[in-house]
Motif scaffolding. Structure first.
Motif, PDB file in Angstrom:
ATOM      1  N   UNK A 189       1.644  -6.188   2.166  1.00  0.00           N
ATOM      2  CA  UNK A 189       2.142  -5.677   3.456  1.00  0.00           C
ATOM      3  C   UNK A 189       3.617  -5.359   3.243  1.00  0.00           C
ATOM      4  N   UNK A 190       3.865  -4.203   2.646  1.00  0.00           N
ATOM      5  CA  UNK A 190       5.203  -3.946   2.088  1.00  0.00           C
ATOM      6  C   UNK A 190       6.187  -3.336   3.070  1.00  0.00           C
ATOM      7  N   UNK A 191       5.722  -2.871   4.236  1.00  0.00           N
ATOM      8  CA  UNK A 191       6.597  -2.237   5.215  1.00  0.00           C
ATOM      9  C   UNK A 191       7.417  -1.127   4.543  1.00  0.00           C
ATOM     10  N   UNK A 201       2.822  -1.506  -3.743  1.00  0.00           N
ATOM     11  CA  UNK A 201       3.188  -1.821  -2.375  1.00  0.00           C
ATOM     12  C   UNK A 201       2.220  -1.123  -1.433  1.00  0.00           C
ATOM     13  N   UNK A 202       1.679  -1.847  -0.470  1.00  0.00           N
ATOM     14  CA  UNK A 202       0.730  -1.229   0.457  1.00  0.00           C
ATOM     15  C   UNK A 202       1.049  -1.629   1.890  1.00  0.00           C
ATOM     16  N   UNK A 203       0.599  -0.793   2.809  1.00  0.00           N
ATOM     17  CA  UNK A 203       0.766  -1.075   4.234  1.00  0.00           C
ATOM     18  C   UNK A 203      -0.213  -0.186   4.989  1.00  0.00           C
ATOM     19  N   UNK A 252       5.559   3.694   4.809  1.00  0.00           N
ATOM     20  CA  UNK A 252       5.288   3.991   3.401  1.00  0.00           C
ATOM     21  C   UNK A 252       6.093   5.187   2.908  1.00  0.00           C
ATOM     22  N   UNK A 253       6.297   6.171   3.784  1.00  0.00           N
ATOM     23  CA  UNK A 253       7.132   7.309   3.408  1.00  0.00           C
ATOM     24  C   UNK A 253       8.562   6.863   3.138  1.00  0.00           C
ATOM     25  N   UNK A 274       8.206   2.066 -11.828  1.00  0.00           N
ATOM     26  CA  UNK A 274       7.258   0.959 -11.992  1.00  0.00           C
ATOM     27  C   UNK A 274       6.583   0.570 -10.679  1.00  0.00           C
ATOM     28  N   UNK A 275       6.950   1.230  -9.593  1.00  0.00           N
ATOM     29  CA  UNK A 275       6.437   0.864  -8.261  1.00  0.00           C
ATOM     30  C   UNK A 275       5.677   2.046  -7.675  1.00  0.00           C
ATOM     31  N   UNK A 276       4.502   1.790  -7.148  1.00  0.00           N
ATOM     32  CA  UNK A 276       3.763   2.835  -6.428  1.00  0.00           C
ATOM     33  C   UNK A 276       3.334   2.291  -5.069  1.00  0.00           C
ATOM     34  N   UNK A 277       3.102   3.212  -4.156  1.00  0.00           N
ATOM     35  CA  UNK A 277       2.759   2.827  -2.792  1.00  0.00           C
ATOM     36  C   UNK A 277       1.433   3.475  -2.387  1.00  0.00           C
ATOM     37  N   UNK A 278       0.671   2.726  -1.595  1.00  0.00           N
ATOM     38  CA  UNK A 278      -0.638   3.205  -1.173  1.00  0.00           C
ATOM     39  C   UNK A 278      -0.942   2.672   0.220  1.00  0.00           C
TER      40      UNK A 278
END
Length: 283
Positions: free
Chosen positions: A124-126, A152-154, A160-161, A205-209
């Protein structure tokens, strides 16, 4: 032509739709529960009204009931997602609950070779402060060339943007240890003055979904560390139980899952053992 008085009256009527009936509030409580598993207490009634009032104005609707009727036929990726974005809470900080990051460094990273592949998930990365905090910690231990990744997900598409941009106001820098701030963040200049940017090598190294923890999880792989912090308090006991079991399935044996300091998942899964309050290991 509509008179100026009529326009002002109509605009005032729309603007004053922050009053929401008990029936309307009950509908939106059920809707956000069905969509995201979030349980809204009675005292959140005004919050719902305030946060959704702009949608009534946007569609020139005169009641929350009209907006609700519009929503029940809307596709999930459209206005329903907008409702989720408006009603989810997104408070976060860099290195929030510092004792957790101390545990990760001393008990996980210091006992792991810098060449060992590591996969971590901020569930829950906000707006991204948590996964980037974790990424800075990993970069410090492993360097940039080692095989480590942070997901990171939310459920909230708007946050996320922001997270993907990695751009924050300078006021957030007080939350970041000075060494990390100098090493992994860039100071904004000219048009970006007053901001800080997470550097590209960390961001690589970080991706968001976008992930809804209240539904079956997508194929995101398996993780050595999962942060599921400060979200379980918004779920009912049944939803919390279901979410934890789903997430634990994505944790590797021997891996750790951390929840908020005010949260507990003791007794939900016999595959977890308590290491210390809010910290569990999969057996």
């Amino acid at each position: 032509m509509e008179s100026k008085h009529a326009v002002q009256k109509r605009s005032g009527d729309l603007f004053n739709q922050s009053a929401i009936t008990d029936w309307e509030f009950a509908r939106f409580r059920q809707l956000i529960f069905d969509l995201a598993g979030i349980t809204l207490s009675e005292h959140k009634k005004n919050l719902v009204a305030v946060r959704l009032a702009s949608r009534l104005r946007y569609y020139s609707l005169t009641s929350f009931a009209d907006y609700y009727r519009m929503l029940i036929n809307a596709p999930p990726e459209g206005e329903l997602q907008t409702v989720v974005d408006h009603l989810t809470t997104n408070e976060t900080h860099f290195f929030r609950e510092p004792r957790h990051f101390g545990f990760i460094k001393r008990h996980i990273l210091d006992n792991t070779s810098s060449q060992t592949p590591l996969r971590c998930w901020s569930a829950v990365c906000s707006t991204g402060e948590e996964p980037y905090s974790l990424a800075m910690l990993l970069a410090e231990h492993c360097g940039y060339t080692s095989d480590w990744r942070v997901l990171g997900s939310d459920i909230n598409s708007n946050v996320l943007e922001q997270a993907r941009n990695g751009l924050y106001l300078n006021s957030r820098q007080a939350e970041i240890p000075r060494r990390y701030l100098q090493k992994y963040c860039l100071k904004g200049v000219r048009s970006q003055q007053g901001t800080l940017l997470i550097n590209n090598k960390v961001r690589e190294h970080v991706r968001f979904k976008q992930i809804n923890l209240n539904t079956s999880l997508p194929n995101v792989g398996f993780f050595d560390l999962i942060l599921l912090r400060n979200v379980l308090i918004y779920f009912s006991a049944e939803t919390k139980h279901e979410v934890v079991l789903r997430v634990v399935e994505k944790l590797k044996p021997g891996g750790h899952i951390l929840v908020g300091h005010s949260e507990t998942i003791t007794g939900i899964s016999d595959r977890l053992r308590l290491i210390k309050p809010s910290i569990y290991q999969k057996v």
